[in-house]
Structures are given as structure tokens and as C-alpha cells.
Design a protein around this motif. Structure first.
Motif, PDB file in Angstrom:
ATOM      1  N   TYR A 282       1.194  -1.552  -0.007  1.00  0.00           N
ATOM      2  CA  TYR A 282      -0.224  -0.290  -0.147  1.00  0.00           C
ATOM      3  C   TYR A 282       0.704   1.369   0.018  1.00  0.00           C
ATOM      4  O   TYR A 282       0.569   2.031  -0.455  1.00  0.00           O
ATOM      5  CB  TYR A 282      -1.089  -0.069   1.234  1.00  0.00           C
ATOM      6  N   ASP A 283       2.068   1.159   1.024  1.00  0.00           N
ATOM      7  CA  ASP A 283       2.909   2.790   0.651  1.00  0.00           C
ATOM      8  C   ASP A 283       3.350   2.594  -0.758  1.00  0.00           C
ATOM      9  O   ASP A 283       3.756   3.560  -0.916  1.00  0.00           O
ATOM     10  CB  ASP A 283       3.794   2.748   1.670  1.00  0.00           C
ATOM     11  N   ARG A 313      -6.433  -5.955  -6.027  1.00  0.00           N
ATOM     12  CA  ARG A 313      -7.813  -5.872  -5.156  1.00  0.00           C
ATOM     13  C   ARG A 313      -7.756  -6.078  -3.516  1.00  0.00           C
ATOM     14  O   ARG A 313      -8.933  -5.672  -2.902  1.00  0.00           O
ATOM     15  CB  ARG A 313      -8.536  -6.802  -6.285  1.00  0.00           C
ATOM     16  N   LYS A 314      -7.026  -7.051  -3.364  1.00  0.00           N
ATOM     17  CA  LYS A 314      -6.848  -7.712  -1.900  1.00  0.00           C
ATOM     18  C   LYS A 314      -6.043  -6.348  -0.919  1.00  0.00           C
ATOM     19  O   LYS A 314      -6.100  -7.188   0.784  1.00  0.00           O
ATOM     20  CB  LYS A 314      -6.147  -8.485  -2.098  1.00  0.00           C
ATOM     21  N   LEU A 315      -5.404  -5.243  -0.963  1.00  0.00           N
ATOM     22  CA  LEU A 315      -5.244  -4.458  -0.462  1.00  0.00           C
ATOM     23  C   LEU A 315      -5.964  -3.515   0.374  1.00  0.00           C
ATOM     24  O   LEU A 315      -7.009  -3.482  -0.362  1.00  0.00           O
ATOM     25  CB  LEU A 315      -4.514  -3.566  -0.937  1.00  0.00           C
ATOM     26  N   LYS A 316      -5.689  -3.382   1.299  1.00  0.00           N
ATOM     27  CA  LYS A 316      -5.936  -1.949   2.250  1.00  0.00           C
ATOM     28  C   LYS A 316      -5.387  -0.681   2.748  1.00  0.00           C
ATOM     29  O   LYS A 316      -3.980  -1.433   3.086  1.00  0.00           O
ATOM     30  CB  LYS A 316      -6.711  -3.204   3.412  1.00  0.00           C
ATOM     31  N   ASP A 317      -5.803  -0.083   3.437  1.00  0.00           N
ATOM     32  CA  ASP A 317      -5.356   0.235   4.137  1.00  0.00           C
ATOM     33  C   ASP A 317      -5.273   0.872   5.621  1.00  0.00           C
ATOM     34  O   ASP A 317      -5.479  -0.961   5.682  1.00  0.00           O
ATOM     35  CB  ASP A 317      -5.941   2.041   3.851  1.00  0.00           C
ATOM     36  N   ALA A 318      -4.069   1.531   6.254  1.00  0.00           N
ATOM     37  CA  ALA A 318      -3.852   0.881   7.794  1.00  0.00           C
ATOM     38  C   ALA A 318      -5.325   0.743   8.646  1.00  0.00           C
ATOM     39  O   ALA A 318      -5.079  -0.198   9.755  1.00  0.00           O
ATOM     40  CB  ALA A 318      -3.422   2.838   7.972  1.00  0.00           C
ATOM     41  N   PRO A 322     -10.217  -1.551   1.389  1.00  0.00           N
ATOM     42  CA  PRO A 322     -10.297  -1.890   0.569  1.00  0.00           C
ATOM     43  C   PRO A 322      -9.653  -0.146  -0.289  1.00  0.00           C
ATOM     44  O   PRO A 322     -10.663   0.609  -0.489  1.00  0.00           O
ATOM     45  CB  PRO A 322     -11.264  -2.503  -0.584  1.00  0.00           C
ATOM     46  N   ILE A 323      -8.534  -0.684  -0.457  1.00  0.00           N
ATOM     47  CA  ILE A 323      -7.777   0.487  -1.833  1.00  0.00           C
ATOM     48  C   ILE A 323      -8.926   0.743  -2.793  1.00  0.00           C
ATOM     49  O   ILE A 323      -8.571   1.909  -3.934  1.00  0.00           O
ATOM     50  CB  ILE A 323      -6.473   1.064  -1.415  1.00  0.00           C
ATOM     51  N   TRP A 324      -8.915   0.003  -3.466  1.00  0.00           N
ATOM     52  CA  TRP A 324      -9.942  -0.375  -4.743  1.00  0.00           C
ATOM     53  C   TRP A 324     -11.000   0.002  -4.835  1.00  0.00           C
ATOM     54  O   TRP A 324     -12.044  -0.555  -4.225  1.00  0.00           O
ATOM     55  CB  TRP A 324      -9.940  -1.733  -5.433  1.00  0.00           C
ATOM     56  N   GLN A 325     -11.472   0.567  -5.837  1.00  0.00           N
ATOM     57  CA  GLN A 325     -13.430   1.074  -5.458  1.00  0.00           C
ATOM     58  C   GLN A 325     -13.797   0.324  -6.744  1.00  0.00           C
ATOM     59  O   GLN A 325     -13.285   1.506  -8.730  1.00  0.00           O
ATOM     60  CB  GLN A 325     -12.959   2.277  -5.440  1.00  0.00           C
ATOM     61  N   PRO A 326     -14.574  -0.308  -6.996  1.00  0.00           N
ATOM     62  CA  PRO A 326     -14.844  -0.498  -8.321  1.00  0.00           C
ATOM     63  C   PRO A 326     -16.329  -0.128  -9.308  1.00  0.00           C
ATOM     64  O   PRO A 326     -16.940   0.805  -7.936  1.00  0.00           O
ATOM     65  CB  PRO A 326     -15.892  -2.204  -7.748  1.00  0.00           C
TER      66      PRO A 326
END
Length: 412
Positions: A282-283, A313-318, A322-326
Motif C-alpha cells: 500500500y505504501d 484488489r486485496k490490498l487495504k489501507d491502515a 479496500p483501496i480498490w473501488q469498483p
């Protein structure tokens, strides 16, 4: 239907019918003779049923029922043979195309072996009666076509080369007093970069006879196949092309440390490390986005392969979000950190030291040159009996502004 018939015993009466059939007898004549025999058997069955109804003793009834069963078996056999002949051509004599099947049926019907069976696996014993239906469409092996021409800037050109001028700045200035001398200051410097166009070709051929007789339009099929091949070849070159023989110079080759890192007057495409030797973090994505100057970030988007999208799509913030927005609207791309994501099959997958993600304003970053579209020369003279479809396309490509793009490298 015939495909469901597994056994068709031939009665001696039916053998007699086909023993009398002439070689020139058509299907209609044979059917008429079988129907005559079938009618006599129908009458025989009716008579037997009447006798069974009137019989008084059990022995007579059983004997009549045995005769009835034999007659009904004969009727079933006749019905099967009639169905077989009707499937072979209906009324009228068989045409030339059906001659082999017609002859096979006559030969089969005249065989003395009353235990012969109809089989799909044997043409002579009924296989001709179950023709194969040929699918007149063609299912293609999967080919992935990336929207490179929608993402990059496309520049038509009437010349084989295209030159672009770059301002490297270099102007200087200074503060002066009212009466101070004003010496000359430095002026901007310029450099040019030449973009070449090359030729991609294909030369498939087919015999004139197969073009005439094929159930599909082979000329159109080959044209479509070649166009698809050209699209695959040029898309691959737009990302990894070596620039030799007029081939486009690939975007990824301009990366810092790449084979064309020193080719462009404005330098190489800057690389941002992911923060881990084996994966995307993420960073690392945050660093990638904010490394791009804001003037280019306004129209920026991500390019990555489908496999990389699955990872991102599996990454998340702190906070675990989810950082992915469909996408919530049809026709609009999904977003990552607020920027559109375009699936591009030619981008590498996630691996150590790979460059799986590109980010930037690609309309300003990469240029495709179109010198001439697809051209087809249909040649039926060079090789007699064959038609060659000599097909060409002239295209080029290269980085127009490396400062408008960034690349993510899988590295600590």
C-alpha cells in the motif's frame, strides 16, 4: 431417429423384396415394395387378434399369441427399414452425393444374415444413415487484445519518420540596478527525437479450389486472422519492443536502468520501488502516485495486467478498508486511490524486480505512429493454383514524454 436404432433384424420376406430390387431402383421404389409387405403383415396381425378373441382353449391362445409376437416383430423391423430409407433421401432416387450410401443400403438389405445389425460405427451397416452435422462456425483460441490505442496518443503521419522537438530550458536571468550593465543571459537549448515507422507483414496462402469450395468465406477469415495478429504484435511492441527494423520502442524499455534509459532527451522514466522485494504494498502505491508531478496527475491512470489487478484488489489501507473501488456505472473503469485502472495484458505480472504497474498521463507519455493502415495484395499469379494474401501495415511508436509517467518496481 436412426441414431437410436441398435438392432434391425431382416425378415425372410424383406430379403425377398430386396433380392428383387434393381440397381437402378430409387428409394421411392424400394419404399413402395416394403410398404406392400408391411400392409400384408398388418392384415395378418388383425386376423390373428380376431382368432385370439374367439379361441376357447389356452393352448390355441398361446400358439396364436406366439404367431402374433413374430408378426409384430416383423412389423417393427419393417418400420425401422422404412425410417432408414427415408433418412437416406426420402422420396425420389438418390443423387450422386448419396450414391455411396444408397449402394450400401441395398447391399445391406440383400445380405442373407438375418441377424445383421445397424451400427453407426460401420458405414456399410448403417453408418451412412447417421450423417455428421458440420459446424460452419469456427471457435477461436483465446487472444487477448489490449486497448493500447485508446490509452496512448495516436499520431498519423504521411512520412516514414516523425521528429519531435524538445525544449530543455536553460534560460538564465538576473537582478540589476537602474544603471547596472546587462550582459547576455543563457538561452534555452533544444533537442530532437526521431520516431521511426516499420512494417509488419503476413503472407498466408490458400488454393483457389478451397477458396471456391469452402463452406465459409476463407478470404474474409484470413483477413480477420491477420488483422488480429497485427494487433497482438504491435501491442506487444508498444511495451517491450526493441526498436530494431522499425519496430516500435517499448514503454518499459525507457525505465531507469532499461535498454533505452538514455535514448530520450528528457531522460528515463522514473522508477518507484514497491517497498517489498516480492510484492506490492500500500505504501509503495502511495509513493508511486505522489511521485508523479501534479500537472500530469490530473489525467493519470494505472496500467496493469489482470493478474496484478487480482493482487491489488486485496490490498487495504491502515484502517482495513479496500483501496480498490469498483465502478458503480457501466462503461466507467474501476479506480485505485482515486485513479482509473486499465487492464493491459502486455504488462508484466508481479515478481521480484518486475515492473508490473505503470502510472501516468499516457496520452502525453507515449505516441503511436500510423504511417499506413492494413494493405492487402491478393496475388494469384506468383504461384499457380494458389492465392497469396500479402498483407502489410506500417506503424511505429515510442515514448514522447518520460516525465509524464512512472513505473512501480517490485523491490525493497
Amino acid at each position: 431417429m436412426m441414431k437410436n436404432i441398435t438392432k434391425a433384424p431382416i425378415s425372410r420376406g424383406l430379403q425377398a423384396v430386396f433380392a428383387q430390387a434393381n440397381e437402378d431402383d430409387g428409394v421411392a421404389q424400394i419404399l413402395a415394395k416394403i410398404n406392400e409387405l408391411k400392409a400384408s403383415k398388418d392384415n395378418e396381425i388383425s386376423a390373428l387378434k380376431e382368432q385370439i378373441a374367439k379361441a376357447a382353449d389356452t393352448e390355441t391362445v398361446n400358439a396364436l399369441k406366439t404367431q402374433l409376437a413374430q408378426s409384430e416383430q416383423t412389423i417393427n423391423s419393417l418400420s425401422e427399414q422404412i425410417a432408414a430409407l427415408q433418412l437416406n433421401g426420402g422420396v425420389g432416387s438418390p443423387n450422386a452425393a448419396d450414391k455411396a450410401a444408397h449402394d450400401a443400403i441395398l447391399a445391406y438389405m440383400r445380405m442373407g444374415d438375418i441377424h445383421s445389425e445397424l451400427k453407426k460405427s460401420d458405414n456399410g451397416n448403417g453408418g451412412y444413415l447417421v450423417p455428421t452435422e458440420w459446424d460452419r462456425t469456427i471457435t477461436d483460441k483465446l487472444q487477448e487484445f489490449s486497448p493500447a490505442r485508446q490509452v496512448f496518443f495516436v499520431q498519423p503521419t504521411s512520412k516514414p519518420t516523425f521528429e519531435k522537438l524538445y525544449n530543455l530550458h536553460g534560460s538564465t536571468s538576473g537582478w540589476v540596478g537602474e544603471t547596472d550593465e546587462r550582459p547576455n543571459t543563457n538561452t534555452p537549448t533544444f533537442k530532437t527525437l526521431k520516431f521511426e515507422t516499420g512494417e509488419v507483414y503476413a503472407n498466408p496462402s490458400a488454393t483457389q479450389q478451397i477458396l471456391d469450395d469452402a463452406e465459409i468465406d476463407l478470404g474474409q477469415f484470413l483477413a480477420t486472422e491477420v488483422q488480429n495478429e497485427f494487433t497482438l504484435q504491435e501491442n506487444k511492441a508498444f511495451f517491450t519492443g526493441d526498436g530494431e527494423n522499425g519496430k516500435p520502442t517499448g514503454l518499459l524499455t525507457y525505465a531507469e536502468g532499461g535498454t533505452n534509459a538514455t535514448k530520450h532527451p528528457l531522460g528515463a522514466i522514473k522508477v518507484v520501488k514497491s517497498g517489498d522485494a516480492n510484492k506490492i504494498t500500500y505504501d509503495g502505491l502511495i509513493d508511486l502516485v505522489y511521485s508523479l508531478p501534479s500537472i500530469y496527475a490530473q489525467n493519470a491512470q494505472f496500467l496493469m495486467s489482470r493478474n496484478t489487478i487480482a493482487v491489488v484488489r486485496k490490498l487495504k489501507d491502515a484502517d482495513g478498508n479496500p483501496i480498490w473501488q469498483p465502478s458503480l456505472q457501466a462503461g466507467q473503469p474501476s479506480t485505485l486511490l482515486g485513479y482509473p485502472v486499465v487492464e493491459m495484458a502486455e504488462m508484466p505480472d508481479v515478481a521480484a524486480n518486475a515492473l508490473p504497474i505503470a502510472f501516468g498521463d499516457f496520452k502525453r507519455g507515449y505516441m503511436i505512429l500510423d504511417r499506413k493502415g492494413v494493405s492487402v495484395l491478393r496475388d494469384n499469379l506468383t504461384k499457380k493454383g494458389y492465392v497469396q494474401f500479402y498483407t502489410t501495415k506500417r506503424v511505429g511508436g515510442g515514448v514522447s514524454n518520460p516525465e509524464a509517467m512512472r513505473l512501480l518496481k517490485i523491490a525493497a
